[in-house]
Design a protein around this motif. Structure first.
Motif, PDB file in Angstrom:
ATOM      1  N   LEU A  94       0.927  -0.834   0.320  1.00 46.91           N
ATOM      2  CA  LEU A  94      -0.419   0.553  -0.390  1.00 46.91           C
ATOM      3  C   LEU A  94       0.737   1.553   0.643  1.00 46.91           C
ATOM      4  CD1 LEU A  94      -2.737   0.735   0.352  1.00 46.91           C
ATOM      5  CD2 LEU A  94      -1.891   1.032   2.869  1.00 46.91           C
ATOM      6  N   ASN A  95       0.345   1.697  -0.852  1.00 43.27           N
ATOM      7  CA  ASN A  95       1.153   3.345  -0.435  1.00 43.27           C
ATOM      8  C   ASN A  95       0.881   4.484   0.723  1.00 43.27           C
ATOM      9  OD1 ASN A  95       1.919   6.013  -1.261  1.00 43.27           O
ATOM     10  ND2 ASN A  95       1.875   5.764  -3.487  1.00 43.27           N
ATOM     11  N   THR A  96       1.831   4.296   1.692  1.00 48.45           N
ATOM     12  CA  THR A  96       1.015   4.790   2.989  1.00 48.45           C
ATOM     13  C   THR A  96       1.096   6.578   2.774  1.00 48.45           C
ATOM     14  OG1 THR A  96       2.006   3.224   4.084  1.00 48.45           O
ATOM     15  CG2 THR A  96       1.550   4.810   5.042  1.00 48.45           C
ATOM     16  N   VAL A 105      -7.646   8.871  -3.130  1.00 51.64           N
ATOM     17  CA  VAL A 105      -8.328   9.113  -3.528  1.00 51.64           C
ATOM     18  C   VAL A 105      -7.481   8.004  -4.940  1.00 51.64           C
ATOM     19  CG1 VAL A 105      -8.570  10.544  -5.370  1.00 51.64           C
ATOM     20  CG2 VAL A 105     -10.389   9.398  -4.732  1.00 51.64           C
ATOM     21  N   TRP A 106      -7.047   8.321  -5.086  1.00 54.72           N
ATOM     22  CA  TRP A 106      -5.813   7.277  -6.678  1.00 54.72           C
ATOM     23  C   TRP A 106      -5.296   6.231  -5.898  1.00 54.72           C
ATOM     24  CZ3 TRP A 106      -4.812   7.704 -11.321  1.00 54.72           C
ATOM     25  CH2 TRP A 106      -4.449   6.931 -11.988  1.00 54.72           C
ATOM     26  N   LEU A 107      -5.556   5.659  -4.657  1.00 61.23           N
ATOM     27  CA  LEU A 107      -5.093   3.946  -4.213  1.00 61.23           C
ATOM     28  C   LEU A 107      -6.667   3.186  -4.428  1.00 61.23           C
ATOM     29  CD1 LEU A 107      -4.744   4.756  -0.965  1.00 61.23           C
ATOM     30  CD2 LEU A 107      -3.059   4.364  -2.107  1.00 61.23           C
ATOM     31  N   LYS A 108      -7.898   3.681  -4.329  1.00 56.58           N
ATOM     32  CA  LYS A 108      -8.948   2.612  -5.197  1.00 56.58           C
ATOM     33  C   LYS A 108      -8.205   2.180  -6.605  1.00 56.58           C
ATOM     34  CE  LYS A 108     -13.445   2.117  -5.459  1.00 56.58           C
ATOM     35  NZ  LYS A 108     -15.247   2.549  -4.984  1.00 56.58           N
ATOM     36  N   ILE A 109      -8.009   4.134  -6.835  1.00 58.46           N
ATOM     37  CA  ILE A 109      -7.659   3.832  -8.891  1.00 58.46           C
ATOM     38  C   ILE A 109      -6.820   2.508  -8.979  1.00 58.46           C
ATOM     39  CG2 ILE A 109      -7.613   4.526 -10.632  1.00 58.46           C
ATOM     40  CD1 ILE A 109      -8.792   7.161  -9.698  1.00 58.46           C
TER      41      ILE A 109
END
Length: 214
Positions: A94-96, A105-109
């Motif tokens: 994960l990009n903490t 929001v970019w994490l979901k993408i």
């Protein structure tokens, strides 16, 4: 601890790891019937050859290790090579840093893009969360996000940041994860009794970076 062997994954990811150390871990996996072997992307192709196509243990590797803050495009390229080289379980960190910023929001993408790439090759998608950096609300939010975007497994730590093992925190991680998603726990420092409790709670994999005392 023979009864735990089918739950244990041997990881050999520290920066000074030698080829001989990795062969020792591979021998453990083969001789003890462990669940899997996790190596860095550089070594996947070699150990796929050593394991062959029919080895029962899973060959895993890490993407975006250890902090997850690489660009999504870089992770996609890493994944493509790892799959081509023969990894069957892709552990994405994960990009903490994004989580702690407006870019969260970019994490979901990112997860949606990566899971499509991995599942297209019928490999497993594991999301690695550095639990020690997250409060309970953040951890619950990220677990839900990873599960909703199709993660097959959730892992509670990279193992790269030194931390004492906590059975309570490991069990909390399992409780927060949906029952439909597998859970991996970094179990360095755990006793056999601790690992028994984790398995009884529904933890599917125990990641150990040290040789096993059978």
């Amino acid at each position: 601890m023979n009864h735990l062997f089918s739950y244990i994954e041997r990881t050999v990811l520290h920066p000074g790891v030698t080829l001989n150390e990795q062969y020792d871990a591979f021998d453990e996996v083969t001789q003890l019937g462990l669940a899997g072997l996790t190596v860095s992307p550089f070594w996947v192709k070699k150990f796929r050859r050593e394991m062959g196509a029919d080895h029962p243990a899973a060959l895993a590797t890490v993407i975006g290790y250890p902090y997850g803050y690489q660009r999504t495009e870089a992770k996609q390229t890493e994944i493509e090579w790892a799959l081509q080289d023969g990894a069957r379980d892709i552990e994405v960190v994960l990009n903490t840093s994004a989580l702690f910023s407006p870019a969260s929001v970019w994490l979901k993408i990112e997860f949606a893009k990566l899971v499509a790439l991995i599942h297209a090759q019928e490999a497993f998608f594991t999301v690695v969360l550095e639990s020690a950096l997250l409060d309970t609300d953040q951890l619950a939010t990220m677990i839900k996000l990873a599960a909703d975007t199709g993660a097959d497994f959730l892992k509670n730590a990279t193992g790269a940041i030194p931390a004492d093992f906590s059975l309570d925190q490991a069990l909390q991680f399992r409780r927060l994860a949906p029952s439909s998603v597998g859970v991996k726990i970094v179990a360095d420092g755990a006793s056999v009794s601790d690992m028994d409790q984790l398995v009884a709670a529904g933890v599917e994999r125990l990641a150990l970076s040290h040789p096993i005392q059978a």
